[in-house]
Design an enzyme around this catalytic site. Sequence first.
Site, short mmCIF file in Angstrom:
data_model
loop_
_atom_site.label_atom_id
_atom_site.label_comp_id
_atom_site.label_asym_id
_atom_site.label_seq_id
_atom_site.Cartn_x
_atom_site.Cartn_y
_atom_site.Cartn_z
N GLY A 14 12.34 27.83 22.66
CA GLY A 14 11.06 28.81 24.37
C GLY A 14 10.17 27.13 24.14
N GLY A 15 9.93 26.07 23.09
CA GLY A 15 8.84 24.94 22.76
C GLY A 15 8.50 25.15 24.82
N ASP A 34 20.59 28.54 27.16
CA ASP A 34 20.98 27.36 26.01
C ASP A 34 22.47 28.29 25.11
OD1 ASP A 34 19.31 25.28 23.27
OD2 ASP A 34 20.63 25.80 22.98
N GLU A 58 26.77 23.88 32.34
CA GLU A 58 27.76 23.61 32.57
C GLU A 58 28.93 24.87 33.61
OE1 GLU A 58 27.29 22.87 29.85
OE2 GLU A 58 28.77 21.17 29.27
N SER A 76 14.48 20.05 28.46
CA SER A 76 14.93 19.88 27.28
C SER A 76 16.01 18.90 27.25
CB SER A 76 14.81 19.81 26.04
OG SER A 76 13.16 19.74 26.13
N CYS A 79 19.00 14.92 23.19
CA CYS A 79 18.56 13.59 23.15
C CYS A 79 19.59 12.86 22.69
CB CYS A 79 17.31 13.60 22.62
SG CYS A 79 17.11 14.59 20.78
N1 SAH Z 1 12.84 22.46 23.81
C1 SAH Z 1 14.14 23.32 23.36
C2 SAH Z 1 14.53 22.49 22.56
C3 SAH Z 1 15.83 21.44 23.00
S1 SAH Z 1 16.68 20.91 22.05
C4 SAH Z 1 12.74 24.14 21.95
O1 SAH Z 1 11.26 23.84 22.42
O2 SAH Z 1 13.85 24.56 21.54
C5 SAH Z 1 17.90 20.48 23.61
C6 SAH Z 1 19.17 21.99 23.64
O3 SAH Z 1 20.26 21.96 23.84
C7 SAH Z 1 19.89 22.25 21.76
O4 SAH Z 1 19.37 23.52 21.70
C8 SAH Z 1 20.86 22.84 22.47
O5 SAH Z 1 21.75 23.90 21.54
C9 SAH Z 1 21.05 22.80 23.92
N2 SAH Z 1 22.33 22.32 24.66
C10 SAH Z 1 22.63 21.31 24.37
N3 SAH Z 1 24.07 21.12 24.96
C11 SAH Z 1 23.84 22.09 26.13
C12 SAH Z 1 24.66 22.83 27.43
N4 SAH Z 1 26.22 21.91 27.77
N5 SAH Z 1 24.74 23.63 27.63
C13 SAH Z 1 23.33 24.68 26.96
N6 SAH Z 1 23.05 24.60 26.24
C14 SAH Z 1 23.24 22.81 25.51
#
Ligand code: SAH
Length: 392
Positions: A14-15, A34, A58, A76, A79
């Site tokens: 939740g950042g 997520d 998706e 986000s 990465c």
């Molecule tokens: N901004 C977030 C972190 C993002 S990291 C924070 O503050 O914590 C990327 C996130 O994308 C990860 O938690 C991962 O579980 C999620 N993720 C990756 N592929 C995904 C998908 N296909 N559908 C939903 N979530 C996904």
Amino acid sequence: MEPLRVLELYSGIGGMHYALQASGIPAEIVAAVDVNTVANEVYKHNFHTTPMWSKTIEGISLKEFNKLSFDMILMSPPCQPFTRIGRQGDVSDPRTQSFLYILDILPRLAKLPKYLLLENVKGFETSSARDELIQTLEKCGFTYQEFLLSPTCLTIPNSRLRYFLMARLQIEPFPFHVPGKILTDFPNQDQMDSEMPRHSAGLMEDSFTREPDAGSDSNGGHLQKRDFLFKLETEQELERKQQQDNDLSLQMLRNFLQEDGEGLSNYLLPAKYLLRYALLLDIVTPSCRRSTCFTKGYGHYIEGTGSVLQTAEDIQLESVFKSFESLSEEEKIMKLSLLKLRYFTPREIANLHGFPLEFGFPDKVTTKQQYRLLGNSLNIHVVAKLISLLVA
Ligand code: SAH
């Protein structure tokens, strides 16, 4: 003003949600999405009332997206496809699929969102995923601006250079738009300038993080042994660290640390790690004004995952590492123990990231999981400022 309806994709812990709150803009998260069940537990623990969709992006249909009728997307995407270590799979990496799906959905939405903010690692700016994002945004009539920013821009003693893209549904460019340029500092901060000097991210990048190619200097030449001082550190690196520590516009790490006695002895580095990795550690003291980027392997893998804290402040590093190689193992351990090196705690990393005090982890989330989740998260102050600029 009606609260903005915000969709938080790849919500993690939740950042983005905290950054939205910190921006002070009236808004509500209409869905946080997520797939990581541990991250989702943490999210729900802190945001009881936010609709949490524990599923893949998706797996969300166009109809479901339309029903949410959102004004803003905060996201986000994973990465790893864009980092040097993650092998740069870019658009061919399966982890980029969900992002390409979003790009496919966006032009087909019944109502386009007015605002969009994306966060990713440095490296994203040269990817095909980025090019596809720009094409989609232009096709839909968005104006956009890209940034490469580190929390050091905001006096925070932590390097975390990240790529950001903000986009708004309008023709005129942002007032701070520089055609073809990625901004490496916050724009239009005249008033703040006089209060706290800022730093361009380029100078503060995570250059102290040891990555596999750390044996080469910036010109691509190979470093000679004599270039290393004590610890496997180049003169150049040492100079840069000293420069940051002497920069009074950056805060001291002390401001972000927990009080002694809060179980901090649990975080001392075990002797076997001390011996094995001593020369590779990035060691800081509470009065330092810098720390390297904390990544998800922190507390578990040592090399290049983030700084460690020397809590015995009166000991000089030089005195420990002088003629280090000629010492016996016991002597080495003995000397290293004098430094009382410990990991930063998850709470301290959360402090550096700007998480509010009320943020917490459910009891069942292990320390290793906490480091992992924080390592994937973002700096809330940086993102809050970007959201303010975006909506202003
Ligand atoms: N901004 C977030 C972190 C993002 S990291 C924070 O503050 O914590 C990327 C996130 O994308 C990860 O938690 C991962 O579980 C999620 N993720 C990756 N592929 C995904 C998908 N296909 N559908 C939903 N979530 C996904």
